[in-house]
Design an enzyme around this catalytic site. Sequence first.
Site, short mmCIF file in Angstrom:
data_model
loop_
_atom_site.label_atom_id
_atom_site.label_comp_id
_atom_site.label_asym_id
_atom_site.label_seq_id
_atom_site.Cartn_x
_atom_site.Cartn_y
_atom_site.Cartn_z
N GLY A 19 4.03 -2.38 0.32
CA GLY A 19 4.75 -3.56 0.78
C GLY A 19 3.97 -4.84 0.55
O GLY A 19 4.54 -5.85 0.12
N GLU A 149 12.12 13.95 0.31
CA GLU A 149 13.06 12.95 0.84
C GLU A 149 13.35 11.82 -0.14
O GLU A 149 14.44 11.25 -0.15
CB GLU A 149 12.50 12.34 2.14
CG GLU A 149 12.34 13.33 3.28
CD GLU A 149 10.97 13.98 3.30
OE1 GLU A 149 10.60 14.54 4.34
OE2 GLU A 149 10.28 13.93 2.26
N LYS A 187 -13.02 8.10 -8.99
CA LYS A 187 -12.38 9.24 -9.62
C LYS A 187 -10.93 8.90 -9.98
O LYS A 187 -10.16 8.46 -9.12
CB LYS A 187 -12.42 10.46 -8.69
CG LYS A 187 -13.83 11.02 -8.50
CD LYS A 187 -14.39 11.56 -9.81
CE LYS A 187 -15.77 12.18 -9.63
NZ LYS A 187 -16.33 12.66 -10.91
N THR A 188 -10.57 9.14 -11.23
CA THR A 188 -9.24 8.77 -11.71
C THR A 188 -8.26 9.94 -11.73
O THR A 188 -7.07 9.75 -11.96
CB THR A 188 -9.32 8.20 -13.15
OG1 THR A 188 -9.78 9.23 -14.04
CG2 THR A 188 -10.28 7.02 -13.21
N LYS A 223 -9.79 4.51 -19.23
CA LYS A 223 -9.47 5.93 -19.15
C LYS A 223 -8.10 6.15 -18.50
O LYS A 223 -7.30 6.96 -18.97
CB LYS A 223 -10.56 6.66 -18.36
CG LYS A 223 -10.37 8.17 -18.34
CD LYS A 223 -11.65 8.91 -17.97
CE LYS A 223 -12.01 8.74 -16.52
NZ LYS A 223 -13.08 9.67 -16.09
N VAL A 241 -9.68 -6.18 0.61
CA VAL A 241 -10.03 -7.59 0.81
C VAL A 241 -10.02 -7.91 2.30
O VAL A 241 -9.43 -7.18 3.11
CB VAL A 241 -9.06 -8.54 0.06
CG1 VAL A 241 -9.25 -8.42 -1.44
CG2 VAL A 241 -7.60 -8.24 0.43
N CYS A 379 10.88 -12.02 25.08
CA CYS A 379 11.91 -11.02 25.38
C CYS A 379 11.65 -10.39 26.76
O CYS A 379 11.84 -11.05 27.78
CB CYS A 379 11.98 -9.97 24.27
SG CYS A 379 13.51 -9.01 24.27
N GLN A 383 11.59 -11.80 30.81
CA GLN A 383 12.30 -11.19 31.94
C GLN A 383 11.34 -10.81 33.06
O GLN A 383 11.65 -11.03 34.24
CB GLN A 383 13.07 -9.97 31.45
CG GLN A 383 14.17 -10.32 30.44
CD GLN A 383 14.90 -9.11 29.89
OE1 GLN A 383 14.63 -7.98 30.29
NE2 GLN A 383 15.83 -9.34 28.98
N HIS A 515 12.77 -13.83 19.79
CA HIS A 515 11.53 -13.36 19.17
C HIS A 515 11.04 -14.38 18.14
O HIS A 515 11.36 -14.27 16.95
CB HIS A 515 11.76 -12.01 18.49
CG HIS A 515 11.94 -10.87 19.44
ND1 HIS A 515 10.90 -10.08 19.86
CD2 HIS A 515 13.05 -10.42 20.07
CE1 HIS A 515 11.36 -9.17 20.70
NE2 HIS A 515 12.66 -9.35 20.85
N GLU A 517 8.24 -14.65 16.78
CA GLU A 517 7.29 -14.09 15.80
C GLU A 517 7.95 -13.77 14.46
O GLU A 517 7.28 -13.75 13.42
CB GLU A 517 6.62 -12.82 16.37
CG GLU A 517 7.52 -11.62 16.54
CD GLU A 517 8.20 -11.52 17.90
OE1 GLU A 517 8.57 -10.41 18.31
OE2 GLU A 517 8.35 -12.58 18.55
#
Length: 542
Positions: A19, A149, A187-188, A223, A241, A379, A383, A515, A517
């Site tokens: 992602g 899947e 290691k490839t 390689k 990083v 949220c 409350q 929300h 965020e």
Amino acid sequence: MATNYIFVTGGVVSSLGKGIAAASLAALLEARGLNVTIMKLDPYINVDPGTMSPTQHGEVFVTQDGAETDLDLGHYERFIRTKMTKRNNFTTGKIYSEVLRKERRGDYLGATIQVIPHITNEIKARVIDGAAGYDVAIIEVGGTVGDIESLPFLEALRQLAVQVGRERTIFMHLTLVPYIPTAGEVKTKPTQHSVKELLSIGIQPDVLICRSDRMIPANERSKIALFCNVPEKAVISLKDVESIYQIPALLQSQGLDEFVCNRFHLEGKPADLSEWEQVLYRQANPTGEVTIGMVGKYVELPDAYKSVNEALKHAGLTNRLTVHIKYIDSQDVETKGTDVLKDLDGILVPGGFGYRGVEGKILTAQYARENNIPYLGICLGMQTALIEYARNVAGMKDANSSEFVKDCAYPVIGLITEWQDAEGNVEQRSENSDLGGTMRLGAQQCHLIEGSKARELYGKETIEERHRHRYEVNNTLLPQIEAAGLKVTGLSADRKLVEIIEVPNHPWFVACQFHPEFTSTPRDGHPLFAGFVKAAKENQKK
């Protein structure tokens, strides 16, 4: 202009960061002036993640139009300007539900329904629909190549590549290239086997993104290119990083955006990454730090609050501060007391469902109110703050939410049985409604009251924020709470639902039903989070 497609798959192990890689490439292409979208195809059988456990799946990200989606869509929106919609995420469950609905309706005229062609055709139709109108559509397939899947999705994308033409498609495969300390080399072989698995289902990758804890030497890249039948310039080394916002520049330095544009014959200006350079500069050069206590129910998995975590970091960038997040289980507040809340510069109580840990959240709101600690409630966090105020200030000792206690004397929070959606249509629900897809979801307008902190922070009268809830403030009991001093500073467009509350005579106590965020980004931040983190810094001076 016809849409070009980049299909992103993963191999060897899960959680390699498909992602982030997809979003970073999208950011690069957008910086070249191209119109880009990203889609996520999830192989699980749930219709959507809306009813999945946050500690298993992580956060449910809510789009502008009210889709409950995978948290990767949050990454997409934080990296590019394109807003995600219901078309940008679908699951195996959603595909099968639609195919079965069509079969029951008779759309297939009595045909025997099979994975090929009916399921794969439905997948292709949704991908084409979601990609329409964009220069480039990046399609990420969840899971790992070799999983049973994901086979229908991969077969559908293989067919789509043939139908639209290979000159308009790129298969980008993420693999792990592990470093073996005892051998002193990377290691490839795992990458070679992963590509072999892709080839077995008819897909030849065009680009390999090789994840490792270090840059992969040129000889190892050669390689990989030779044995995986990929141009050497299309073997990209993606090392670990410090900040995910470094990745667009890392990909650009290896020419990935240029490779994509050349393959698709797209003309565009060189990528302008100045905004990302500014983000990284602020991140690397803070002028101070704050510690925010996040008191939640799902803190054992920080990804359950992924967008909140990122929004706090963005607020740190806005204020040139490093934000340290201390995760506190709200049940610990119940069992160990409020000592676990000491030495915090600010307290944030995020959303959640169910009664477990709620009394701890109520105690947290009381502690923040009585000790003048900056508080941001989101949220359920709003409350519980209102319940606390009703109990301890307004004299409503038995105050609670009807979600938790059905027959309390003061149900200050109740089920929303009717509300108006963004189009002005009235939606109705009852306690017997299904849990999935029945909440007040997506972007809704909110009217801010003049003179409030919220109005000052946003700088305008009307805002639009995203919601995900089925319980609201009980308006019949609200006057009694307001008489005790609590301020309602934000209301829904029809002025019927409470959206924001504030505690007066407190340095910074703001709680919202929506929300915020979900709309915070590293380049722009968010006014509520920025104001909260600034208040937390000022709290250090006391």
